[in-house]
Design a protein around this motif. Structure first.
Motif, mmCIF file in Angstrom:
data_model
loop_
_atom_site.group_PDB
_atom_site.id
_atom_site.type_symbol
_atom_site.label_atom_id
_atom_site.label_comp_id
_atom_site.label_asym_id
_atom_site.label_seq_id
_atom_site.Cartn_x
_atom_site.Cartn_y
_atom_site.Cartn_z
ATOM 1 N N LEU A 1 0.825 -1.203 0.000
ATOM 2 C CA LEU A 1 0.000 0.000 0.000
ATOM 3 C C LEU A 1 0.862 1.257 0.000
ATOM 4 C CD1 LEU A 1 -2.793 -1.084 2.490
ATOM 5 C CD2 LEU A 1 -3.036 -0.723 0.038
ATOM 6 N N GLN A 2 1.936 1.243 0.786
ATOM 7 C CA GLN A 2 2.837 2.391 0.841
ATOM 8 C C GLN A 2 3.539 2.622 -0.491
ATOM 9 O OE1 GLN A 2 5.259 1.295 4.224
ATOM 10 N NE2 GLN A 2 4.010 2.511 5.625
ATOM 11 N N ASN A 3 3.695 1.589 -1.278
ATOM 12 C CA ASN A 3 4.356 1.703 -2.574
ATOM 13 C C ASN A 3 3.375 1.925 -3.713
ATOM 14 O OD1 ASN A 3 7.202 1.505 -2.019
ATOM 15 N ND2 ASN A 3 6.723 -0.538 -1.249
ATOM 16 N N GLY A 4 2.123 2.224 -3.386
ATOM 17 C CA GLY A 4 1.180 2.650 -4.409
ATOM 18 C C GLY A 4 0.200 1.616 -4.921
ATOM 19 N N LEU A 5 0.075 0.462 -4.264
ATOM 20 C CA LEU A 5 -0.910 -0.524 -4.701
ATOM 21 C C LEU A 5 -2.305 0.088 -4.638
ATOM 22 C CD1 LEU A 5 -1.619 -3.451 -5.516
ATOM 23 C CD2 LEU A 5 -1.851 -3.931 -3.079
ATOM 24 N N ASP A 6 -3.013 0.069 -5.743
ATOM 25 C CA ASP A 6 -4.354 0.650 -5.818
ATOM 26 C C ASP A 6 -5.389 -0.429 -5.510
ATOM 27 O OD1 ASP A 6 -6.620 2.139 -6.321
ATOM 28 O OD2 ASP A 6 -6.395 2.086 -8.492
ATOM 29 N N VAL A 7 -6.062 -0.294 -4.383
ATOM 30 C CA VAL A 7 -7.083 -1.273 -3.983
ATOM 31 C C VAL A 7 -8.496 -0.698 -4.134
ATOM 32 C CG1 VAL A 7 -5.571 -2.534 -2.406
ATOM 33 C CG2 VAL A 7 -6.899 -0.606 -1.555
ATOM 34 N N SER A 8 -8.615 0.450 -4.784
ATOM 35 C CA SER A 8 -9.916 1.110 -4.868
ATOM 36 C C SER A 8 -10.954 0.263 -5.603
ATOM 37 C CB SER A 8 -9.783 2.473 -5.543
ATOM 38 O OG SER A 8 -9.320 2.342 -6.872
ATOM 39 N N ARG A 9 -10.534 -0.581 -6.530
ATOM 40 C CA ARG A 9 -11.496 -1.413 -7.262
ATOM 41 C C ARG A 9 -11.863 -2.670 -6.490
ATOM 42 N NH1 ARG A 9 -9.837 -2.206 -13.255
ATOM 43 N NH2 ARG A 9 -11.989 -2.923 -13.285
ATOM 44 N N ILE A 10 -11.084 -3.002 -5.474
ATOM 45 C CA ILE A 10 -11.340 -4.198 -4.676
ATOM 46 C C ILE A 10 -12.294 -3.890 -3.524
ATOM 47 C CG2 ILE A 10 -10.263 -5.934 -3.186
ATOM 48 C CD1 ILE A 10 -7.708 -5.525 -4.903
ATOM 49 N N VAL A 11 -12.111 -2.713 -2.908
ATOM 50 C CA VAL A 11 -12.952 -2.312 -1.775
ATOM 51 C C VAL A 11 -14.289 -1.844 -2.318
ATOM 52 C CG1 VAL A 11 -13.198 -0.743 0.183
ATOM 53 C CG2 VAL A 11 -10.949 -1.672 -0.380
ATOM 54 N N THR A 12 -15.339 -2.607 -2.023
ATOM 55 C CA THR A 12 -16.663 -2.267 -2.539
ATOM 56 C C THR A 12 -17.544 -1.608 -1.487
ATOM 57 O OG1 THR A 12 -17.497 -4.473 -2.008
ATOM 58 C CG2 THR A 12 -16.632 -4.121 -4.239
ATOM 59 N N HIS A 13 -17.210 -1.806 -0.224
ATOM 60 C CA HIS A 13 -18.001 -1.233 0.861
ATOM 61 C C HIS A 13 -17.065 -0.708 1.945
ATOM 62 C CE1 HIS A 13 -20.770 -4.052 -1.047
ATOM 63 N NE2 HIS A 13 -21.767 -3.369 -0.498
ATOM 64 N N GLU A 14 -17.327 0.494 2.417
ATOM 65 C CA GLU A 14 -16.609 1.046 3.567
ATOM 66 C C GLU A 14 -17.658 1.568 4.529
ATOM 67 O OE1 GLU A 14 -13.078 4.163 4.740
ATOM 68 O OE2 GLU A 14 -13.441 3.692 2.634
ATOM 69 N N LEU A 15 -17.751 0.922 5.681
ATOM 70 C CA LEU A 15 -18.813 1.215 6.638
ATOM 71 C C LEU A 15 -18.234 1.550 8.000
ATOM 72 C CD1 LEU A 15 -20.967 -1.908 5.759
ATOM 73 C CD2 LEU A 15 -21.415 0.410 5.003
ATOM 74 N N CYS A 16 -18.987 2.301 8.784
ATOM 75 C CA CYS A 16 -18.647 2.548 10.181
ATOM 76 C C CYS A 16 -18.781 1.217 10.927
ATOM 77 C CB CYS A 16 -19.598 3.584 10.753
ATOM 78 S SG CYS A 16 -19.339 3.922 12.496
ATOM 79 N N VAL A 17 -17.957 1.019 11.926
ATOM 80 C CA VAL A 17 -17.977 -0.244 12.671
ATOM 81 C C VAL A 17 -19.367 -0.533 13.245
ATOM 82 C CG1 VAL A 17 -17.209 0.715 14.880
ATOM 83 C CG2 VAL A 17 -16.688 -1.663 14.318
#
Length: 44
Positions: A5-21
């Motif tokens: 991730l620190q080296n620029g791996l783009d995970v935006s297409r993998i993460v489909t949901h971001e929710l509050c705990v």
């Protein structure tokens, strides 16, 4: 994973949901439905 991730791996297409705990039940429902990629719970 942190190094990738620190080296620029783009995970935006993998993460489909971001929710509050507090919405974890919706996250589990999304995973169980088979219509999600990665579900991330935000603890902030």
């Amino acid at each position: 994973m942190i190094a990738m991730l620190q080296n620029g791996l783009d995970v935006s297409r993998i993460v489909t949901h971001e929710l509050c705990v507090d919405e974890f039940e919706q996250g589990f429902a999304a995973m169980k439905s088979g219509l999600s990629g990665k579900v991330v719970l935000n603890w902030n």
